[in-house]
Design a protein around this motif. Structure first.
Motif, PDB file in Angstrom:
ATOM      1  N   ILE A  84       0.828  -1.205   0.000  1.00 46.90           N
ATOM      2  CA  ILE A  84       0.000   0.000   0.000  1.00 46.90           C
ATOM      3  C   ILE A  84       0.868   1.263   0.000  1.00 46.90           C
ATOM      4  CG2 ILE A  84      -1.750   1.283   1.308  1.00 46.90           C
ATOM      5  CD1 ILE A  84      -2.888  -1.278   0.186  1.00 46.90           C
ATOM      6  N   GLU A  85       2.008   1.219   0.654  1.00 44.89           N
ATOM      7  CA  GLU A  85       2.866   2.414   0.745  1.00 44.89           C
ATOM      8  C   GLU A  85       3.300   2.922  -0.627  1.00 44.89           C
ATOM      9  OE1 GLU A  85       6.862  -0.229   1.762  1.00 44.89           O
ATOM     10  OE2 GLU A  85       5.849   0.884   3.319  1.00 44.89           O
ATOM     11  N   LYS A  86       3.364   2.042  -1.621  1.00 47.77           N
ATOM     12  CA  LYS A  86       3.737   2.471  -2.975  1.00 47.77           C
ATOM     13  C   LYS A  86       2.628   3.266  -3.650  1.00 47.77           C
ATOM     14  CE  LYS A  86       7.334  -0.740  -3.750  1.00 47.77           C
ATOM     15  NZ  LYS A  86       8.283  -1.085  -4.729  1.00 47.77           N
ATOM     16  N   LEU A  87       1.431   3.213  -3.092  1.00 53.47           N
ATOM     17  CA  LEU A  87       0.300   3.955  -3.645  1.00 53.47           C
ATOM     18  C   LEU A  87       0.074   5.268  -2.913  1.00 53.47           C
ATOM     19  CD1 LEU A  87      -2.234   1.021  -4.063  1.00 53.47           C
ATOM     20  CD2 LEU A  87      -0.662   1.945  -5.753  1.00 53.47           C
ATOM     21  N   TYR A  88       1.051   5.695  -2.132  1.00 51.79           N
ATOM     22  CA  TYR A  88       0.891   6.906  -1.321  1.00 51.79           C
ATOM     23  C   TYR A  88       0.416   8.121  -2.119  1.00 51.79           C
ATOM     24  CZ  TYR A  88       1.742  10.676   1.941  1.00 51.79           C
ATOM     25  OH  TYR A  88       1.570  11.771   2.731  1.00 51.79           O
ATOM     26  N   PRO A  89       0.928   8.363  -3.335  1.00 53.59           N
ATOM     27  CA  PRO A  89       0.417   9.520  -4.090  1.00 53.59           C
ATOM     28  C   PRO A  89      -1.097   9.453  -4.330  1.00 53.59           C
ATOM     29  CG  PRO A  89       2.444   8.730  -5.088  1.00 53.59           C
ATOM     30  CD  PRO A  89       2.049   7.723  -4.037  1.00 53.59           C
ATOM     31  N   MET A  90      -1.628   8.254  -4.538  1.00 56.32           N
ATOM     32  CA  MET A  90      -3.070   8.103  -4.750  1.00 56.32           C
ATOM     33  C   MET A  90      -3.842   8.195  -3.439  1.00 56.32           C
ATOM     34  SD  MET A  90      -3.889   5.145  -7.497  1.00 56.32           S
ATOM     35  CE  MET A  90      -2.388   4.384  -8.009  1.00 56.32           C
ATOM     36  N   THR A  91      -3.364   7.484  -2.435  1.00 57.58           N
ATOM     37  CA  THR A  91      -4.116   7.406  -1.175  1.00 57.58           C
ATOM     38  C   THR A  91      -4.083   8.721  -0.401  1.00 57.58           C
ATOM     39  OG1 THR A  91      -2.232   6.483   0.054  1.00 57.58           O
ATOM     40  CG2 THR A  91      -3.772   4.922  -0.963  1.00 57.58           C
TER      41      THR A  91
END
Length: 143
Positions: free
Chosen positions: A3-10
């Motif tokens: 999930i941390e790789k999706l930080y820009p989205m989340t």
């Protein structure tokens, strides 16, 4: 993928309101495009609950006179952490029939909101990449 790789989205979907906020503040926050869930926080910044558009609409149909964010929020927060795998988080969302899930730190502070559409998009892109790599391998092109 974590999930941390999706930080820009989340992180762009994260909206936090105080537990003492009015329903009007919650409604204004939820009226932003792409926002389906707000994290309700306590004074210490920790997540106390979540309030979705559905929660707010349900309230409007019930027409309770004196409801508050604290009264309407879901206290049973189904969340994920940055270290969780995206596939596992998506499965939790499907099992619980939720479209948005807060991403919380180890100390329950909100970091983002995972939208099921974003999760599906990333999972689909991963599958397409793996399929492409396998086709190249079989064709003898290599990776």
């Amino acid at each position: 993928m974590r999930i941390e790789k999706l930080y820009p989205m989340t992180s762009t979907r994260l909206m936090v309101i105080d537990v003492a906020a009015t329903l009007q503040v919650a409604a204004l926050t939820l009226s932003n495009p792409g926002i389906g869930l707000v994290v309700v926080s306590e004074e210490n910044g920790k997540a106390a609950g979540v309030l979705s558009k559905s929660d707010l609409i349900r309230h409007l149909t019930d027409r309770e006179a004196k409801a508050s964010v604290e009264a309407l929020m879901s206290r049973n927060v189904i969340s994920c952490s940055p270290a969780d795998e995206l596939q596992a988080a998506w499965q939790v969302m499907v099992e619980n029939r939720i479209q948005n899930m807060p991403v919380l730190s180890a100390d329950a502070k909100p970091l983002g909101v995972l939208d099921i559409r974003d999760a599906l998009k990333v999972l689909f892109e991963q599958e397409q990449l793996q399929e492409h790599m396998l086709a190249n391998y079989i064709a003898g092109i290599g990776y």
